[in-house]
Design an enzyme around this catalytic site. Structure first.
Site, PDB file in Angstrom:
ATOM      1  CB  THR A  58      -1.023   0.212   1.187  1.00  0.00           C
ATOM      2  OG1 THR A  58      -1.905  -1.081   1.022  1.00  0.00           O
ATOM      3  CG2 THR A  58      -2.091   1.329   0.938  1.00  0.00           C
ATOM      4  CD1 TRP A 109      -1.460  -5.677   3.202  1.00  0.00           C
ATOM      5  CD2 TRP A 109      -0.845  -6.370   5.316  1.00  0.00           C
ATOM      6  NE1 TRP A 109      -2.164  -5.205   4.086  1.00  0.00           N
ATOM      7  CE2 TRP A 109      -1.821  -5.587   5.338  1.00  0.00           C
ATOM      8  CE3 TRP A 109      -0.673  -6.976   6.620  1.00  0.00           C
ATOM      9  CZ2 TRP A 109      -2.641  -5.104   6.459  1.00  0.00           C
ATOM     10  CZ3 TRP A 109      -1.210  -6.376   7.633  1.00  0.00           C
ATOM     11  CH2 TRP A 109      -2.079  -5.440   7.612  1.00  0.00           C
ATOM     12  CG  ASN A 156      -4.599  -7.383   5.026  1.00  0.00           C
ATOM     13  OD1 ASN A 156      -5.362  -7.327   5.876  1.00  0.00           O
ATOM     14  ND2 ASN A 156      -4.513  -6.573   3.958  1.00  0.00           N
ATOM     15  CD  GLU A 157      -8.073  -5.706   2.993  1.00  0.00           C
ATOM     16  OE1 GLU A 157      -7.419  -5.094   1.817  1.00  0.00           O
ATOM     17  OE2 GLU A 157      -8.472  -4.864   3.690  1.00  0.00           O
ATOM     18  CD  GLU A 212      -7.061  -2.731   6.925  1.00  0.00           C
ATOM     19  OE1 GLU A 212      -6.359  -3.782   6.832  1.00  0.00           O
ATOM     20  OE2 GLU A 212      -7.285  -1.962   5.903  1.00  0.00           O
ATOM     21  NE  ARG A 248     -10.682   0.725   2.466  1.00  0.00           N
ATOM     22  CZ  ARG A 248      -9.632   0.040   2.251  1.00  0.00           C
ATOM     23  NH1 ARG A 248      -9.413  -0.805   1.282  1.00  0.00           N
ATOM     24  NH2 ARG A 248      -8.521   0.226   2.908  1.00  0.00           N
TER      25      ARG A 248
END
Ligand SMILES: *[C@@H]1O[C@H](CO)[C@@H](O)[C@H](O)[C@H]1NC(C)=O
Ligand SMILES: *[C@@H]1O[C@H](CO)[C@@H](O)[C@H](O)[C@H]1NC(C)=O
Ligand SMILES: *[C@@H]1O[C@H](CO)[C@@H](O)[C@H](O)[C@H]1NC(C)=O
Ligand SMILES: *[C@@H]1O[C@H](CO)[C@@H](O)[C@H](O)[C@H]1NC(C)=O
Ligand SMILES: *[C@@H]1O[C@H](CO)[C@@H](O)[C@H](O)[C@H]1NC(C)=O
Ligand SMILES: *[C@@H]1O[C@H](CO)[C@@H](O)[C@H](O)[C@H]1NC(C)=O
Ligand SMILES: *[C@@H]1O[C@H](CO)[C@@H](O)[C@H](O)[C@H]1NC(C)=O
Length: 661
Positions: A87, A129, A175-176, A251, A373
């Site tokens: 990120t 991540w 992560n995600e 998160e 979001r």
């Protein structure tokens, strides 16, 4: 006429009469509160923080972690570095390769220790991540060899204890990204085999989907301690409630740290429990300590993005956090009597089971779609009068402390975390007049404190004349100040067999593509400086280590980083091991501005200078002009950078920048 005035009287009575809200523990308690946290990483969001000088760095840390001072966070979640762009930059892995191990890279260890110093009870979470390339064996997938991956993650937890005396309380999956039930069970076994039974697994840092799988697979259900979802929009799903597991918004937030962000954060902190029965909420991110023009600039609980000046800003989300964190601790319980307010807003009530009570009320109006979001539930809020009736364990309370905030979206003159005179409770009840955009904490605790330090230094831009020769004995951090890696990892390097001028260098050390999280570039790159730089001269000594195919670059006017680093444009001056050079307008080297012979090869140090002035660029090699008047129409401005042609070792020394704005 009569009917009209009657209506008027009735509506007057309705408006002036307060709505009743009962606070009662006789009907049983709600869920256990697990705390409010901040997330450092995902990625490199604390990069610039480490380079602040004292006392400013310590002050910033106090605003985040010191109990009864500022945000007084209960939880610190960090990225388990994976050598890839996540990120806002790359965070280094503790194992770049299978036979490499080093628990002193990056800054998350340091940050966790600083947090623990201030609050020994703070809970720590680690989550990957990305993973170093060897975990995927060439595949962009960490689950082909689940035992290897579990061993790698557990080694990070063991290292935290052995080298830093840090106990990691929880660990996540990926992560995600997709989770894998087999991997989660193997991770649980690996933890248990290493006597880490008290390390809980949070899964799976994505949507609620995992709950459905847990319902069908008792072993998976046993392995997972906490269902962690991201940006749940304050809602949960039936399957998740049915698991009886702890539900966390692991998160959330991700909104600019101004009034809008503070308003979103106030709603989330209450409504994640009111609507979603989530007992912990973690802010992405902890602190906006990265170059503001990277992805999601200024998305933290506070801002510290100028280590060169010492300037930092304690933004309003810090004080919104304090409304909850200073008056309820992990281990407290929510009451069942929580909910929406009739005329908009929400309230939660918590107790320590020893008779203490904390009520947090928020009446945020602002357009909820501005919470980045996802949009939060929309409803109208208006001024209202509320009466709280305290029953059972709380009936005896006669006086309550009041902490108050009001966000002013127009004037920006917010009132933040102000102590008001205590409320007298008569017959177990008290009434409050609530206006819009307010947060109240009403509590039996007398411990709150609004921490304070004198103003930090004034803001100023990155120094226009900057240099670094990377000569540091035992550097406190593995990365050189202000360099923000966007692909690859650039570390201080000490060549013990070299007694010459290049014994201390900066070295790019990632030699294979990691299992990535965002789209890394195919090249490695570390940026530095001021995004508004137009004309500048940047010079550096460079050493290509890979014969024939290796290459390095020096660059100016880099226009983007973070998740779009692959598309970065700028002026890139490349030097190759095959005896050629190139000047390109893009990191991929496709748009060529100049090229030719340089006579360069691997294993030899060269000195490069790149100057950009207006629409032209000039390059020198070892002090002699190599090319000139390359036409640069865009970008008009950006950071300086250095890097390599591929994932390959290379070294840099005597880095210098001279900018004129
Ligand atoms: C396992 O952990 C417990 C509790 O922390 C400790 O008492 C015990 O010595 C540990 N055993 C081993 C083999 O490390
Ligand atoms: C509170 O109000 C919001 C917005 O109308 C709604 O989505 C939510 O379901 C309500 N929550 C409860 C617990 O009633
Ligand atoms: C409330 O908390 C304080 C501080 O932790 C404690 O001393 C006290 O016993 C608690 N109970 C009541 C009823 O105040
Ligand atoms: C909020 O109020 C406006 C104007 O009174 C109305 O049009 C809108 O439907 C209301 N929204 C909700 C969610 O009640
Ligand atoms: C830049 O800084 C260096 C080192 O402090 C100094 O020697 C040099 O004169 C400065 N250059 C300019 C143009 O100010
Ligand atoms: C370290 O220095 C020695 C002596 O100058 C040199 O031969 C060697 O290549 C250097 N190693 C690296 C990794 O730069
Ligand atoms: C030298 O290497 C660069 C980078 O790989 C490549 O683009 C170029 O074609 C090579 N030139 C020659 C003459 O091999």
């Amino acid at each position: 006429m009569l009917a009209h005035s009657l209506l008027f009287v009735i509506s007057f009575i309705l408006k002036s009469s307060a709505e009743f809200y009962v606070i009662d523990d006789r009907i049983g308690l709600g869920r256990e509160f697990d705390g409010i946290g901040g997330l450092s990483g995902g990625g490199a969001t604390s990069r610039l923080l480490v380079n602040y000088e004292e006392p400013y760095r310590g002050q910033i840390l106090d605003f985040l972690f010191k109990p009864s001072f500022g945000a007084s966070l209960h939880i610190l979640k960090v990225e388990i570095g994976g050598d890839a762009q996540t990120t806002d930059g790359t965070e280094p892995s503790h194992m770049h390769s299978e036979d490499d191990v080093n628990f002193f890279r990056g800054y998350e260890w340091w940050l966790m220790k600083e947090a623990k110093k201030r609050n020994p009870d703070i809970k720590l979470i680690g989550l990957p991540w990305a993973f170093p390339g060897w975990i995927g064996q060439g595949m962009q997938w960490p689950y082909f060899f689940p035992k290897r991956t579990a061993k790698y993650v557990v080694s990070w937890i063991i290292g935290a204890k052995q080298h830093h005396n840090l106990h990691i309380d929880y660990v996540g999956i990926w992560n995600e990204k997709s989770f894998d039930a087999t991997y989660i069970k193997i991770l649980r076994n690996t933890l248990d085999q290493n006597n880490l039974t008290d390390v809980g697994i949070i899964a799976a840092d994505g949507d609620w989907n995992i709950a459905t799988f847990m319902a069908q697979d008792p072993y998976l259900n046993d392995a997972v301690e906490v269902i962690g979802v991201h940006y749940p929009g304050t809602n949960t799903v039936k399957d998740a409630l049915w698991t009886q597991k702890k539900l966390w918004s692991s998160e959330d937030y991700s909104t600019f740290n101004n009034e809008i962000g503070a308003g979103c954060w106030a709603r989330i902190l209450n409504q994640n429990y009111v609507n979603g029965r989530m007992t912990s909420t973690i802010s992405w991110n902890l602190i906006a300590s990265y170059y503001e023009d990277l992805s999601f600039g200024g998305d933290g609980l506070m801002t510290a993005e100028e280590p060169w000046s010492g300037h930092y800003v304690v933004d309003s989300p810090i004080w919104i956090t304090a409304h909850t964190t200073q008056f309820a601790q992990p281990g407290w319980f929510y009451l069942q009597t929580v909910g929406n307010l009739t005329h908009g807003g929400s309230y939660v009530a918590l107790t320590d089971l020893k008779g203490n009570l904390t009520i947090v009320i928020e009446t945020m109006t602002h357009d909820h779609s501005e919470c980045i979001r996802p949009p939060l539930p929309q409803f109208n809020v208006s001024a209202q009068k509320v009466t709280f009736q305290l029953k059972a364990s709380f009936a005896h309370l006669t006086e309550l402390q009041v902490w108050y905030s009001k966000l002013d979206f127009e004037t920006k003159k917010d009132i933040l975390f102000r102590k008001k005179s205590p409320i007298k409770v008569y017959d177990g009840s008290f009434t409050l007049k609530l206006d819009v955009d307010e947060v109240y904490t009403i509590t039996s605790l007398t411990t709150g404190e609004k921490g304070f330090y004198p103003d930090p230094p004034e803001s100023c831009s990155f120094p226009k004349n900057y240099s670094d020769d990377f000569t540091v004995e035992n550097p406190p951090f593995s990365e050189a100040p202000y360099f923000a890696d966007q692909t690859g990892v650039f570390e201080y390097f000490r060549n013990l067999t070299d007694t010459g001028p290049h014994a201390f260098t900066l070295r790019q050390v990632i030699t294979e593509r990691p299992v990535t999280w965002a789209r890394d570039a195919d090249q490695t790159i570390s940026i530095i400086g001021d995004y508004s730089w137009k004309d500048l001269t940047v010079s550096c000594d460079v050493l290509i280590e890979t014969p024939n195919t290796g290459g390095v670059f020096l660059a100016a006017r880099i226009d983007q980083g973070g998740e779009s680093i692959r598309k970065a444009k700028g002026v890139f001056y490349w030097l190759y091991a095959n005896g050629t050079y190139k000047v390109s307008n893009d990191i991929g080297g496709q748009r060529v501005l100049a090229e030719g012979l340089s006579g360069t090869r691997a294993g030899v140090w060269y000195s490069l200078t790149l100057s950009v002035k207006g629409d032209f660029a000039f390059g020198e090699l070892n002090g002699y002009p190599l090319w000139k008047y390359a036409v640069v129409l865009e970008p008009k401005k950006g950071w300086a950078a250095l890097g390599t042609l591929s994932f390959e070792y290379a070294q840099f020394d005597n880095f210098k920048i001279l900018a004129d704005l």
